[in-house]
Design an enzyme around this catalytic site. Sequence first.
Site, PDB file in Angstrom:
ATOM      1  N   TYR A 157      42.251 103.188 -23.976  1.00  9.04           N
ATOM      2  CA  TYR A 157      40.942 103.620 -23.426  1.00  9.04           C
ATOM      3  C   TYR A 157      41.326 105.157 -22.830  1.00  9.04           C
ATOM      4  O   TYR A 157      40.355 106.040 -23.680  1.00  9.04           O
ATOM      5  CB  TYR A 157      40.715 102.820 -22.271  1.00  9.04           C
ATOM      6  CG  TYR A 157      39.127 103.286 -21.705  1.00  9.04           C
ATOM      7  CD1 TYR A 157      38.194 102.766 -22.318  1.00  9.04           C
ATOM      8  CD2 TYR A 157      39.075 103.843 -20.378  1.00  9.04           C
ATOM      9  CE1 TYR A 157      36.818 102.959 -21.995  1.00  9.04           C
ATOM     10  CE2 TYR A 157      37.950 104.004 -20.055  1.00  9.04           C
ATOM     11  CZ  TYR A 157      36.882 103.677 -20.740  1.00  9.04           C
ATOM     12  OH  TYR A 157      35.378 103.935 -20.190  1.00  9.04           O
ATOM     13  N   LYS A 161      39.026 108.209 -24.578  1.00  7.13           N
ATOM     14  CA  LYS A 161      38.063 109.026 -23.968  1.00  7.13           C
ATOM     15  C   LYS A 161      38.550 110.624 -23.862  1.00  7.13           C
ATOM     16  O   LYS A 161      37.795 111.300 -23.809  1.00  7.13           O
ATOM     17  CB  LYS A 161      37.908 108.445 -22.364  1.00  7.13           C
ATOM     18  CG  LYS A 161      37.157 107.050 -22.516  1.00  7.13           C
ATOM     19  CD  LYS A 161      35.738 107.276 -22.926  1.00  7.13           C
ATOM     20  CE  LYS A 161      34.900 106.035 -22.945  1.00  7.13           C
ATOM     21  NZ  LYS A 161      33.327 106.175 -23.314  1.00  7.13           N
TER      22      LYS A 161
HETATM   23  N1  LIG Z   1      31.216 100.648 -16.481  1.00  5.83           N
HETATM   24  C1  LIG Z   1      32.137 101.587 -16.005  1.00  5.83           C
HETATM   25  O1  LIG Z   1      32.923 101.612 -14.974  1.00  5.83           O
HETATM   26  C2  LIG Z   1      32.292 103.100 -16.872  1.00  5.83           C
HETATM   27  C3  LIG Z   1      33.018 104.111 -16.282  1.00  5.83           C
HETATM   28  C4  LIG Z   1      33.201 105.307 -17.091  1.00  5.83           C
HETATM   29  C5  LIG Z   1      32.605 105.374 -18.395  1.00  5.83           C
HETATM   30  N2  LIG Z   1      32.317 104.136 -18.917  1.00  5.83           N
HETATM   31  C6  LIG Z   1      31.690 104.210 -20.218  1.00  5.83           C
HETATM   32  O2  LIG Z   1      30.300 104.402 -20.365  1.00  5.83           O
HETATM   33  C7  LIG Z   1      29.868 103.678 -21.392  1.00  5.83           C
HETATM   34  C8  LIG Z   1      28.683 102.550 -21.188  1.00  5.83           C
HETATM   35  O3  LIG Z   1      29.314 101.441 -20.469  1.00  5.83           O
HETATM   36  P1  LIG Z   1      28.678 100.148 -19.670  1.00  5.83           P
HETATM   37  O4  LIG Z   1      29.404 100.190 -18.516  1.00  5.83           O
HETATM   38  O5  LIG Z   1      27.250 100.670 -19.743  1.00  5.83           O
HETATM   39  O6  LIG Z   1      29.460  99.036 -20.492  1.00  5.83           O
HETATM   40  P2  LIG Z   1      28.830  97.852 -21.044  1.00  5.83           P
HETATM   41  O7  LIG Z   1      29.915  96.794 -21.504  1.00  5.83           O
HETATM   42  O8  LIG Z   1      27.752  97.145 -20.002  1.00  5.83           O
HETATM   43  O9  LIG Z   1      27.848  98.299 -22.245  1.00  5.83           O
HETATM   44  C9  LIG Z   1      28.433  98.326 -23.564  1.00  5.83           C
HETATM   45  C10 LIG Z   1      27.609  98.392 -24.769  1.00  5.83           C
HETATM   46  O10 LIG Z   1      28.279  98.755 -25.736  1.00  5.83           O
HETATM   47  C11 LIG Z   1      27.949  97.754 -26.860  1.00  5.83           C
HETATM   48  N3  LIG Z   1      29.029  98.057 -27.891  1.00  5.83           N
HETATM   49  C12 LIG Z   1      30.222  97.683 -28.066  1.00  5.83           C
HETATM   50  N4  LIG Z   1      30.730  97.839 -29.056  1.00  5.83           N
HETATM   51  C13 LIG Z   1      30.135  98.420 -29.759  1.00  5.83           C
HETATM   52  C14 LIG Z   1      30.027  98.601 -31.475  1.00  5.83           C
HETATM   53  N5  LIG Z   1      30.760  98.709 -32.160  1.00  5.83           N
HETATM   54  N6  LIG Z   1      28.847  99.190 -31.715  1.00  5.83           N
HETATM   55  C15 LIG Z   1      27.630  99.350 -31.114  1.00  5.83           C
HETATM   56  N7  LIG Z   1      27.485  98.794 -29.828  1.00  5.83           N
HETATM   57  C16 LIG Z   1      28.603  98.439 -29.080  1.00  5.83           C
HETATM   58  C17 LIG Z   1      27.897  96.658 -25.970  1.00  5.83           C
HETATM   59  O11 LIG Z   1      27.363  95.577 -26.796  1.00  5.83           O
HETATM   60  C18 LIG Z   1      27.355  96.741 -25.056  1.00  5.83           C
HETATM   61  O12 LIG Z   1      25.852  96.925 -25.119  1.00  5.83           O
HETATM   62  C19 LIG Z   1      31.153 103.300 -22.139  1.00  5.83           C
HETATM   63  O13 LIG Z   1      31.291 104.146 -23.185  1.00  5.83           O
HETATM   64  C20 LIG Z   1      32.077 103.287 -21.325  1.00  5.83           C
HETATM   65  O14 LIG Z   1      33.385 103.409 -21.752  1.00  5.83           O
HETATM   66  C21 LIG Z   1      31.837 102.970 -18.101  1.00  5.83           C
END
Ligand SMILES: NC(=O)c1ccc[n+]([C@@H]2O[C@H](COP(=O)([O-])OP(=O)(O)OC[C@H]3O[C@@H](n4cnc5c(N)ncnc54)[C@H](O)[C@@H]3O)[C@@H](O)[C@H]2O)c1
Length: 261
Positions: A157, A161
């Site tokens: 990860y 990132k």
């Molecule tokens: N939640 C956290 O704590 C956090 C913190 C920092 C960064 N992020 C990043 O923020 C972004 C959103 O995260 P979130 O928390 O909303 O996650 P989430 O799991 O709620 O949503 C992720 C979405 O990505 C979609 N997805 C996964 N693989 C895919 C693919 N191959 N093609 C198309 N869609 C795909 C999933 O279906 C889902 O709808 C991500 O990039 C994550 O790495 C999350």
Amino acid sequence: MNSERMDNRTFVITGASSGMGAAMSRDFAKRGAKIAIFDLDAEKAGTVTDGIARDGGIARAYKVDVTNAAQIESATDKVEEDLGPITSWVNSAGISRMVPFLNTSEELLDLTVGVNLKGTFLCCQAAIRKMLSHGGGVILNICSLSGKKPSSWQTAYCASKFGVLGLTQAIAKEFADRNIRVNSICPGIVPTEMWDRLKYEYAKKRGLDPEEVLPYFEKSIPMHRLVDLQDIINAAVFLLTDNSSYLTGQSINLTGGEWMD
Ligand SMILES: NC(=O)c1ccc[n+]([C@@H]2O[C@H](COP(=O)([O-])OP(=O)(O)OC[C@H]3O[C@@H](n4cnc5c(N)ncnc54)[C@H](O)[C@@H]3O)[C@@H](O)[C@H]2O)c1
């Protein structure tokens, strides 16, 4: 919510059937933007677009795997037929797992780097091809605190990132004089569905009960709270509107004081 409008704008938001992408879609639609959701989960994406339509907004869902260039290209063409020229693009699709480095399989490495880094790369290409053809646009990549701060058990990860930040900066430089801005946000912990599984994996890493994991993080963050979806929306609206017209290649840390570089 601030009153910034997004009328006459067409957004693609990836990963928007859930979490931050869904929250941004609902909010931007209320500001007048037309929203195209690209997600693997078409049914859930449809639930988000139906909700937006019930509230009087305009949104369409497209089943797209962001690791597949052909699917991205054809959906991007379809968005322009359905909703008009793409002015704005948010890359939010992502996956995260916590596994010790030596137990990280090649399959998990390929999946993590594939969705988070390659997916963002391919989507930026599709976005920029369209934006160049109609005079410019703005892109936001949802990176992570893990794009700046290393975490054990999150090597794939973090690698993906850290890559997203390099990608964002390189694209920003290449297209700065073509009216295309590319920025990112680096959130700490946002309690979305992503944490439904991660809390079990983190509990294993620290020897905690899964229900203790999020309170444990809250204590360690200088502001003593997790990132709220409204914090994401506020930063995204700033970076996606002319309020940030002289910013490109930048990343905003949403970490409650935990990380300052
Ligand atoms: N939640 C956290 O704590 C956090 C913190 C920092 C960064 N992020 C990043 O923020 C972004 C959103 O995260 P979130 O928390 O909303 O996650 P989430 O799991 O709620 O949503 C992720 C979405 O990505 C979609 N997805 C996964 N693989 C895919 C693919 N191959 N093609 C198309 N869609 C795909 C999933 O279906 C889902 O709808 C991500 O990039 C994550 O790495 C999350």
